[in-house]
Design a protein around this motif. Sequence first.
Motif, mmCIF file in Angstrom:
data_model
loop_
_atom_site.group_PDB
_atom_site.id
_atom_site.type_symbol
_atom_site.label_atom_id
_atom_site.label_comp_id
_atom_site.label_asym_id
_atom_site.label_seq_id
_atom_site.Cartn_x
_atom_site.Cartn_y
_atom_site.Cartn_z
ATOM 1 N N TYR A 418 0.833 -1.202 0.000
ATOM 2 C CA TYR A 418 0.000 0.000 0.000
ATOM 3 C C TYR A 418 0.869 1.254 0.000
ATOM 4 C CZ TYR A 418 0.239 -1.541 4.974
ATOM 5 O OH TYR A 418 0.614 -2.036 6.185
ATOM 6 N N THR A 419 0.278 2.337 -0.517
ATOM 7 C CA THR A 419 1.030 3.570 -0.750
ATOM 8 C C THR A 419 0.178 4.806 -0.453
ATOM 9 O OG1 THR A 419 1.974 2.347 -2.624
ATOM 10 C CG2 THR A 419 2.664 4.625 -2.370
ATOM 11 N N PRO A 420 -0.247 5.025 0.794
ATOM 12 C CA PRO A 420 -0.937 6.282 1.093
ATOM 13 C C PRO A 420 0.067 7.436 1.114
ATOM 14 C CG PRO A 420 -0.610 5.034 3.120
ATOM 15 C CD PRO A 420 -0.113 4.165 1.989
ATOM 16 N N VAL A 421 -0.307 8.565 0.556
ATOM 17 C CA VAL A 421 0.588 9.732 0.528
ATOM 18 C C VAL A 421 -0.209 11.008 0.773
ATOM 19 C CG1 VAL A 421 2.161 8.624 -1.120
ATOM 20 C CG2 VAL A 421 0.381 10.142 -1.974
ATOM 21 N N VAL A 422 0.495 12.010 1.284
ATOM 22 C CA VAL A 422 0.009 13.388 1.289
ATOM 23 C C VAL A 422 1.065 14.205 0.569
ATOM 24 C CG1 VAL A 422 -0.599 15.399 2.674
ATOM 25 C CG2 VAL A 422 -1.313 13.131 3.414
ATOM 26 N N ALA A 423 0.661 15.022 -0.387
ATOM 27 C CA ALA A 423 1.615 15.761 -1.203
ATOM 28 C C ALA A 423 1.334 17.253 -1.161
ATOM 29 C CB ALA A 423 1.564 15.268 -2.654
ATOM 30 N N ARG A 424 2.410 18.040 -1.222
ATOM 31 C CA ARG A 424 2.313 19.491 -1.373
ATOM 32 C C ARG A 424 2.911 19.848 -2.730
ATOM 33 N NH1 ARG A 424 6.008 23.120 -1.141
ATOM 34 N NH2 ARG A 424 7.497 21.721 -0.106
ATOM 35 N N THR A 425 2.146 20.545 -3.559
ATOM 36 C CA THR A 425 2.608 20.898 -4.899
ATOM 37 C C THR A 425 3.390 22.215 -4.869
ATOM 38 O OG1 THR A 425 0.648 22.178 -5.486
ATOM 39 C CG2 THR A 425 0.529 19.805 -5.831
ATOM 40 N N ALA A 426 4.087 22.489 -5.944
ATOM 41 C CA ALA A 426 4.881 23.715 -6.028
ATOM 42 C C ALA A 426 4.011 24.967 -5.916
ATOM 43 C CB ALA A 426 5.668 23.738 -7.339
ATOM 44 N N ASP A 427 2.761 24.869 -6.350
ATOM 45 C CA ASP A 427 1.881 26.041 -6.291
ATOM 46 C C ASP A 427 1.047 26.093 -5.000
ATOM 47 O OD1 ASP A 427 0.100 24.002 -6.760
ATOM 48 O OD2 ASP A 427 -0.638 24.765 -8.676
ATOM 49 N N GLY A 428 1.406 25.269 -4.008
ATOM 50 C CA GLY A 428 0.786 25.386 -2.693
ATOM 51 C C GLY A 428 -0.446 24.538 -2.456
ATOM 52 N N ARG A 429 -0.862 23.748 -3.432
ATOM 53 C CA ARG A 429 -1.984 22.848 -3.202
ATOM 54 C C ARG A 429 -1.509 21.632 -2.401
ATOM 55 N NH1 ARG A 429 -4.359 21.468 -8.939
ATOM 56 N NH2 ARG A 429 -2.120 21.320 -9.419
ATOM 57 N N ARG A 430 -2.442 21.008 -1.691
ATOM 58 C CA ARG A 430 -2.130 19.762 -0.976
ATOM 59 C C ARG A 430 -3.154 18.712 -1.338
ATOM 60 N NH1 ARG A 430 -0.155 23.387 2.843
ATOM 61 N NH2 ARG A 430 1.953 22.867 3.569
ATOM 62 N N MET A 431 -2.706 17.468 -1.420
ATOM 63 C CA MET A 431 -3.657 16.390 -1.656
ATOM 64 C C MET A 431 -3.282 15.167 -0.850
ATOM 65 S SD MET A 431 -2.892 14.991 -5.502
ATOM 66 C CE MET A 431 -1.228 14.697 -6.089
ATOM 67 N N ALA A 432 -4.306 14.404 -0.480
ATOM 68 C CA ALA A 432 -4.156 13.109 0.178
ATOM 69 C C ALA A 432 -4.649 12.065 -0.805
ATOM 70 C CB ALA A 432 -4.956 13.053 1.468
ATOM 71 N N LEU A 433 -3.844 11.028 -1.003
ATOM 72 C CA LEU A 433 -4.079 10.097 -2.103
ATOM 73 C C LEU A 433 -3.667 8.689 -1.708
ATOM 74 C CD1 LEU A 433 -4.359 9.295 -5.201
ATOM 75 C CD2 LEU A 433 -2.025 10.181 -5.470
ATOM 76 N N GLY A 434 -4.354 7.737 -2.243
ATOM 77 C CA GLY A 434 -3.985 6.326 -2.126
ATOM 78 C C GLY A 434 -4.932 5.530 -2.992
ATOM 79 N N ALA A 435 -4.786 4.218 -2.960
ATOM 80 C CA ALA A 435 -5.616 3.369 -3.814
ATOM 81 C C ALA A 435 -5.665 1.971 -3.237
ATOM 82 C CB ALA A 435 -5.061 3.338 -5.242
ATOM 83 N N SER A 436 -6.594 1.190 -3.748
ATOM 84 C CA SER A 436 -6.610 -0.251 -3.515
ATOM 85 C C SER A 436 -6.300 -0.939 -4.834
ATOM 86 C CB SER A 436 -7.975 -0.694 -2.985
ATOM 87 O OG SER A 436 -8.972 -0.507 -3.982
ATOM 88 N N GLY A 437 -5.941 -2.217 -4.752
ATOM 89 C CA GLY A 437 -5.670 -2.945 -5.985
ATOM 90 C C GLY A 437 -4.363 -3.695 -5.985
ATOM 91 N N GLY A 438 -3.822 -4.011 -4.803
ATOM 92 C CA GLY A 438 -2.620 -4.821 -4.736
ATOM 93 C C GLY A 438 -1.467 -4.194 -5.494
ATOM 94 N N ARG A 439 -0.838 -4.973 -6.360
ATOM 95 C CA ARG A 439 0.343 -4.512 -7.086
ATOM 96 C C ARG A 439 0.043 -3.314 -7.973
ATOM 97 N NH1 ARG A 439 -2.040 -8.667 -9.581
ATOM 98 N NH2 ARG A 439 -2.343 -8.572 -11.838
#
Length: 538
Positions: A418-439
């Motif tokens: 699994y790969t949950p992430v929170v990201a901050r973009t260069a223009d100041g946006r933030r997102m929380a992201l992940g997925a299901s689906g094994g490999r």
Amino acid sequence: MNDGEGNKMRDQFSNAQQVRKPAAISRGGIVAAQSRKAAEIGAEVLAAGGDCVDAVVATSFALGVLEPWNSGIGGGGAMVLYRAREDRYEVIDFGMRSPAGIRAEDYALTGEGAASDLFPWPRVKDDRNLYGPGSIAVPGVVAGIEEAHRRHAKLPWQELLGPSVALADQGLSVDWWTTLAIASAAADLRRYPASAAAYLADGLPPHAPWGIKSSVRLPQDRLKATLAHLAAQGPRDFYEGDLARAIAADVQAGGGALSVEDLAAFRAHGREPLAIPYRGGTVYATPELTCGPTLAHALRLLQQTIQPARGGPDASAYTAYALALQSAYRERLQGMGDADGRRALGAEQLAPACTSHFSVVDREGNMAAVTQTLLSIFGSKFVLPQSGVLMNNGIMWFDTTPGGANSLAPDKRCLTNYTPVVARTADGRRMALGASGGRRILPAVTQILSFVMDYGMDLDAAIHQPRIDASEGAVVIGDVRLPTQVREALGARFDYEEAHVQAQPMKFACPSVVLREGDTNSGATEIFHPWADAVAQA
């Protein structure tokens, strides 16, 4: 065959059908989850004044009731949190581990090759590592949710578990998606009396009714009593109280190794996020024994090869996605495991997995990316007779061949994908992201990060942008909606196959994502998943 005619012969699906699922937009909080009903419960908690983490607690337990084949209190996972006031990122790791009393010699190899064409570990006698009590690792979901609640929640534990108790009281509603999920595992659910009683009707999958006023529900009385007990007694009862003793007794009665000592010793761990620089921003991922280190490898290559341009990714970008992902998987497969120096490389079996991911943002900008899993669909297929809890098959994550970094051994952390992430973009946006689906999780997370961070897409554009999958070794799978130029370029460079975005079996992962720009939030989920939705607080 991998030409266009071969694909037309192989499937029978419409080439004209179009599916869209608009992103939700709100100045209030949003929960994006694989179950609309679970997302609604989380959004109601936000509307009642709850923190992002309060919504995490309520959504997590609701998902375990609503889609028990994917996750629940018998599983494990990880989350990445962003705390807006402190501008701080955190990881809570509640991954599973092997019982201390497990014995590798009890998992004798048959010499009959791999367990399946997608599962390269040598086959074990009676598939003991795949099904039943012998496949059960120490579960971590309750400990992980407890740790998040302890750190940041505003609302009482008992109040946040109330909706899941009520859902279990209603029973599992059977629609066509429920029927499909149960049917895919019915042959193995029949092995265990409590599992068959919980999910089958006369040994067969239940069917959704035709009548508009009719309904079919599968009773969840034991699970309801367990959740009510956990709500009243608190989360440590799962590990140290009456519930822990019942769990261990049921597993050991079936021949598994999980003990009360294993449960009592289990703790979720706070870890420093893996901070991955990318395109002027930063991706905060889970470290060690997840796909976070493998994501870092892929993003490093993409930063060197992709030249962002207006209009979205072109053929060269999709080629770069495929090459970066294949390189990252090669490193991962060289020997990552719970051993010194091997926890941040990457070795992941290719077995199909069923997981649930949800993402949350609240009005203040706090965010959470939460992934929880039983590993396989319906996990071990083993429902505990006393508590009604469906348990994981985390032992399947270990290589059955002795002597490797990820070989089965006592009291060892499971390697996960699994790969949950929170990201901050260069223009100041933030997102929380992940997925299901094994490999397939890593390719989806990598590309959606690129869509947003390289090409400036909003969530509505990013969730509808066709993706590729490059997790099956040399094979690259392309969405049939990709432009002709992209498909031709991939076909010329790789062992290329095409697939429709479809509900079952999924050929691409199922993402759930939220994004914050200024004080406006948005949320989106996989367009073809029939239950998934992003729900804004009222």
